[in-house]
Design a protein around this motif. Structure first.
Motif, PDB file in Angstrom:
ATOM      1  N   SER A   1      33.307  52.497  62.747  1.00  0.00           N
ATOM      2  CA  SER A   1      32.755  53.283  61.649  1.00  0.00           C
ATOM      3  C   SER A   1      32.943  52.534  60.332  1.00  0.00           C
ATOM      4  N   SER A   2      32.296  52.994  59.284  1.00  0.00           N
ATOM      5  CA  SER A   2      32.426  52.365  57.962  1.00  0.00           C
ATOM      6  C   SER A   2      33.869  52.402  57.482  1.00  0.00           C
ATOM      7  N   ASP A   3      34.544  53.514  57.723  1.00  0.00           N
ATOM      8  CA  ASP A   3      35.937  53.628  57.298  1.00  0.00           C
ATOM      9  C   ASP A   3      36.823  52.643  58.054  1.00  0.00           C
ATOM     10  N   GLU A   4      36.562  52.488  59.346  1.00  0.00           N
ATOM     11  CA  GLU A   4      37.352  51.545  60.142  1.00  0.00           C
ATOM     12  C   GLU A   4      37.101  50.104  59.689  1.00  0.00           C
ATOM     13  N   GLN A   5      35.869  49.796  59.348  1.00  0.00           N
ATOM     14  CA  GLN A   5      35.571  48.456  58.856  1.00  0.00           C
ATOM     15  C   GLN A   5      36.273  48.193  57.528  1.00  0.00           C
ATOM     16  N   ARG A   6      36.240  49.182  56.625  1.00  0.00           N
ATOM     17  CA  ARG A   6      36.899  49.033  55.322  1.00  0.00           C
ATOM     18  C   ARG A   6      38.403  48.848  55.501  1.00  0.00           C
ATOM     19  N   GLU A   7      38.976  49.599  56.419  1.00  0.00           N
ATOM     20  CA  GLU A   7      40.417  49.488  56.676  1.00  0.00           C
ATOM     21  C   GLU A   7      40.777  48.086  57.168  1.00  0.00           C
TER      22      GLU A   7
ATOM     23  N   ILE B   1      39.067  45.289  56.583  1.00  0.00           N
ATOM     24  CA  ILE B   1      38.878  44.325  55.487  1.00  0.00           C
ATOM     25  C   ILE B   1      40.083  44.349  54.552  1.00  0.00           C
ATOM     26  N   GLU B   2      40.548  45.547  54.234  1.00  0.00           N
ATOM     27  CA  GLU B   2      41.686  45.671  53.320  1.00  0.00           C
ATOM     28  C   GLU B   2      42.973  45.125  53.918  1.00  0.00           C
ATOM     29  N   SER B   3      43.039  45.017  55.243  1.00  0.00           N
ATOM     30  CA  SER B   3      44.241  44.494  55.890  1.00  0.00           C
ATOM     31  C   SER B   3      44.428  42.996  55.632  1.00  0.00           C
ATOM     32  N   PHE B   4      43.402  42.326  55.094  1.00  0.00           N
ATOM     33  CA  PHE B   4      43.508  40.897  54.805  1.00  0.00           C
ATOM     34  C   PHE B   4      44.001  40.634  53.379  1.00  0.00           C
ATOM     35  N   SER B   5      44.723  41.576  52.823  1.00  0.00           N
ATOM     36  CA  SER B   5      45.273  41.409  51.465  1.00  0.00           C
ATOM     37  C   SER B   5      46.264  40.252  51.395  1.00  0.00           C
ATOM     38  N   TYR B   6      46.768  39.800  52.556  1.00  0.00           N
ATOM     39  CA  TYR B   6      47.715  38.674  52.552  1.00  0.00           C
ATOM     40  C   TYR B   6      47.016  37.333  52.320  1.00  0.00           C
ATOM     41  N   ILE B   7      45.678  37.315  52.348  1.00  0.00           N
ATOM     42  CA  ILE B   7      44.946  36.082  52.006  1.00  0.00           C
ATOM     43  C   ILE B   7      44.662  36.118  50.507  1.00  0.00           C
ATOM     44  N   PRO B   8      45.103  35.124  49.746  1.00  0.00           N
ATOM     45  CA  PRO B   8      45.002  35.183  48.273  1.00  0.00           C
ATOM     46  C   PRO B   8      43.597  34.852  47.750  1.00  0.00           C
ATOM     47  N   PHE B   9      42.618  35.743  48.036  1.00  0.00           N
ATOM     48  CA  PHE B   9      41.284  35.553  47.465  1.00  0.00           C
ATOM     49  C   PHE B   9      41.356  35.786  45.957  1.00  0.00           C
ATOM     50  N   LYS B  10      40.860  34.841  45.166  1.00  0.00           N
ATOM     51  CA  LYS B  10      40.875  34.972  43.717  1.00  0.00           C
ATOM     52  C   LYS B  10      39.490  35.197  43.133  1.00  0.00           C
ATOM     53  N   GLY B  11      38.456  34.858  43.884  1.00  0.00           N
ATOM     54  CA  GLY B  11      37.088  35.056  43.417  1.00  0.00           C
ATOM     55  C   GLY B  11      36.659  36.504  43.574  1.00  0.00           C
ATOM     56  N   ARG B  12      35.451  36.803  43.105  1.00  0.00           N
ATOM     57  CA  ARG B  12      34.941  38.165  43.206  1.00  0.00           C
ATOM     58  C   ARG B  12      34.126  38.336  44.497  1.00  0.00           C
ATOM     59  N   VAL B  13      33.989  39.589  44.885  1.00  0.00           N
ATOM     60  CA  VAL B  13      33.213  39.920  46.081  1.00  0.00           C
ATOM     61  C   VAL B  13      31.729  39.932  45.739  1.00  0.00           C
ATOM     62  N   ASP B  14      30.928  39.347  46.610  1.00  0.00           N
ATOM     63  CA  ASP B  14      29.469  39.364  46.449  1.00  0.00           C
ATOM     64  C   ASP B  14      28.870  39.642  47.830  1.00  0.00           C
ATOM     65  N   LEU B  15      28.328  40.844  47.992  1.00  0.00           N
ATOM     66  CA  LEU B  15      27.831  41.244  49.303  1.00  0.00           C
ATOM     67  C   LEU B  15      26.445  40.687  49.614  1.00  0.00           C
ATOM     68  N   ARG B  16      25.745  40.160  48.614  1.00  0.00           N
ATOM     69  CA  ARG B  16      24.384  39.671  48.830  1.00  0.00           C
ATOM     70  C   ARG B  16      24.327  38.155  49.012  1.00  0.00           C
ATOM     71  N   ASN B  17      24.852  37.435  48.049  1.00  0.00           N
ATOM     72  CA  ASN B  17      24.734  35.966  48.068  1.00  0.00           C
ATOM     73  C   ASN B  17      26.090  35.303  47.843  1.00  0.00           C
ATOM     74  N   ALA B  18      27.026  35.620  48.695  1.00  0.00           N
ATOM     75  CA  ALA B  18      28.375  35.066  48.544  1.00  0.00           C
ATOM     76  C   ALA B  18      28.382  33.565  48.821  1.00  0.00           C
TER      77      ALA B  18
END
Length: 481
Positions: free
Chosen positions: A117-123, A125-142
């Protein structure tokens, strides 16, 4: 470097051969190696492949039709705890270039054999907080796309290849197939169609198997409505075709509905030439050799259309002598034809390909076989060619068609031609499935489309107690799509 190749779960026998062909196209003689993830079945969509560089991996994945994505694998495990440990131990120098402030990113959650489900997918994704992404999210043209892929376990009865336990993969995408090509080139949108028009997906696969690229000259001796040449032209090749039916080549269904209009529809370069020619009596000069880089075709083997050759029954039997067409009837004259057996057709095709292909050129074509036979075991050997790959596609409980890819590795000579003729005679005698048996028990078309309970099923299917096509079920979904 090892990459995770995540395939679309369809045309299973075609997947590895396509990637291997594209590796040769973009990497030359570069080394490659396959291996399966632990506990995964050969028909699993997940395969590891070793390629010498990311550039080659990216080109292979982007050109392919069946590679959903090619990943630089950052981690894998059987639980999210194991996945976290695996990702954290992946070398920092490989991760940091894609985590900076200046780059955008997106995490794609994908599953095989289950739905989240969408909620399960979001959960997840949020579990990867241990990866230090510093850029912004772009759902179209990342700039960078990361994939989290989760498979189901063996206890789920979902009709898919068995996996011993749930597996998790996380990695950075280096490339993936452009499947938008398929609806764009779909036959349902094609201006000019015939009963033997090749499906767009298969046509692109055949072009990839033939190593088609800009500047190459590709020939189809059974061009029909031009579906295969359209795919080759999309990849930049110069094209040329022939067909025995002059009405198809010359007129089609009018000035705006013919072979040429199919190329104009997609703004593709028009073929160099389309000619009325007989594969049994090719029009080429006797001294003409090595002009085509690839020959791609779907020979008539009697399922959707039977083969024809020049001459007519009375002419071939000697009842009627050769005749001259009156000048006033030449323009609209349609030459008489006679049945053309598959065995004879394949012999002529191999002979023409041996003469006209350049060294290293490829012949790619379909050939029908019984489901319990292997094409490489029954197909006649030819000294000019090496069989590169064969991929099976089931048509019914009895018969399938096999996509054969052959590469020219020796030059054509008179001695080679004579050896091929002898092989052809042996092949014609031994291959009863398509000659004597076909004449006695019906055509290949009737065997493909008639219920199996009206026919004698092959020994392998008899052991499975299969009574009809309706009762027959593949082992799991898409195995025989």
């Amino acid at each position: 470097m090892w990459y995770l190749c995540y395939f679309y779960h369809r045309l299973l026998d075609y997947r590895r051969p396509e990637v291997e062909a594209l590796t040769k196209l973009f990497g030359g003689s570069a080394k490659f190696e396959w291996k399966l993830p632990q506990h995964h079945h050969l028909d699993s969509p997940f395969h590891f492949i070793w390629l010498p560089s990311e550039d080659i991996a990216s080109k292979v994945a982007n050109r392919s039709i069946l590679v959903k994505c090619m990943l630089e694998l950052w981690g894998q495990g059987y639980s999210y705890e194991e996945l976290k440990t695996s990702v954290q131990t992946f070398p920092e120098e490989h991760k940091l270039p894609y985590l900076g402030v200046e780059s955008t990113f997106r995490i794609v959650v994908d599953t095989f054999g289950k739905v989240l489900s969408s909620d399960e997918q979001r959960e997840r994704i949020e579990s990867f907080s241990y990866i230090p992404f510093k850029g912004r999210v772009d759902l179209r043209n990342a700039d960078n796309r990361f994939w989290l892929i989760e498979t189901d376990d063996q206890f789920s009865n979902n009709g898919l290849p068995p996996t011993v336990q749930r597996t998790l993969f996380f990695g950075r995408e280096v490339g993936g197939a452009d499947r938008k090509l398929l609806p764009t080139f779909s036959l349902s949108n094609r201006k000019y169609l015939g009963p033997t028009a090749m499906d767009a997906e298969i046509a692109f696969l055949m072009a990839n198997q033939a190593l088609v690229q800009p500047g190459k000259l590709v020939y189809d001796p059974f061009v029909g409505t031009g579906s295969i040449l359209v795919a080759a032209s999309h990849f930049g090749a110069m094209t040329m075709g022939a067909d025995i039916d002059i009405r198809v080549v010359r007129n089609g269904r009018g000035p705006d509905c013919n072979v040429w209009s199919n190329f104009k529809q997609y703004d593709l370069p028009l073929p160099i030439s389309l000619i009325r020619a007989d594969n049994n009596l090719p029009p080429w000069r006797g001294d003409l050799q090595e002009i085509f880089d690839a020959i791609i075709c779907d020979p008539p083997y009697g399922v959707r259309a039977g083969g024809r050759k020049s001459g007519g029954r009375k002419l071939l039997k000697g009842v009627k002598g050769p005749y001259v067409i009156p000048e006033e009837k030449r323009k609209d004259h349609i030459p008489s034809t006679a049945p053309y057996s598959l065995v004879e057709c394949v012999h002529d095709l191999l002979d023409v390909a041996a003469r006209l292909l350049v060294m290293g050129g490829r012949l790619v074509f379909f050939y029908p076989v019984a489901v319990d036979e292997d094409a490489k075991d029954i197909f006649p050997d030819h000294k000019c060619f090496t069989l590169v790959s064969h991929s099976e596609q089931i048509l019914s409980t009895r018969y399938s068609r096999c996509l054969l890819t052959m590469e020219k590795t020796a030059r054509y000579t008179v001695d080679v031609s004579e050896m091929a003729r002898k092989k052809h005679l042996e092949f014609r005698e031994n291959h009863g499935m398509l000659t004597e048996e076909s004449r006695e028990n019906g055509t290949l078309r009737s065997k493909v489309f008639s219920p199996a309970d009206n026919l004698e099923v092959s020994s392998g299917l008899s052991e499975m107690n299969i009574k009809s096509d309706k009762d027959w079920k593949p082992k799991y979904r898409s195995k025989y799509v």
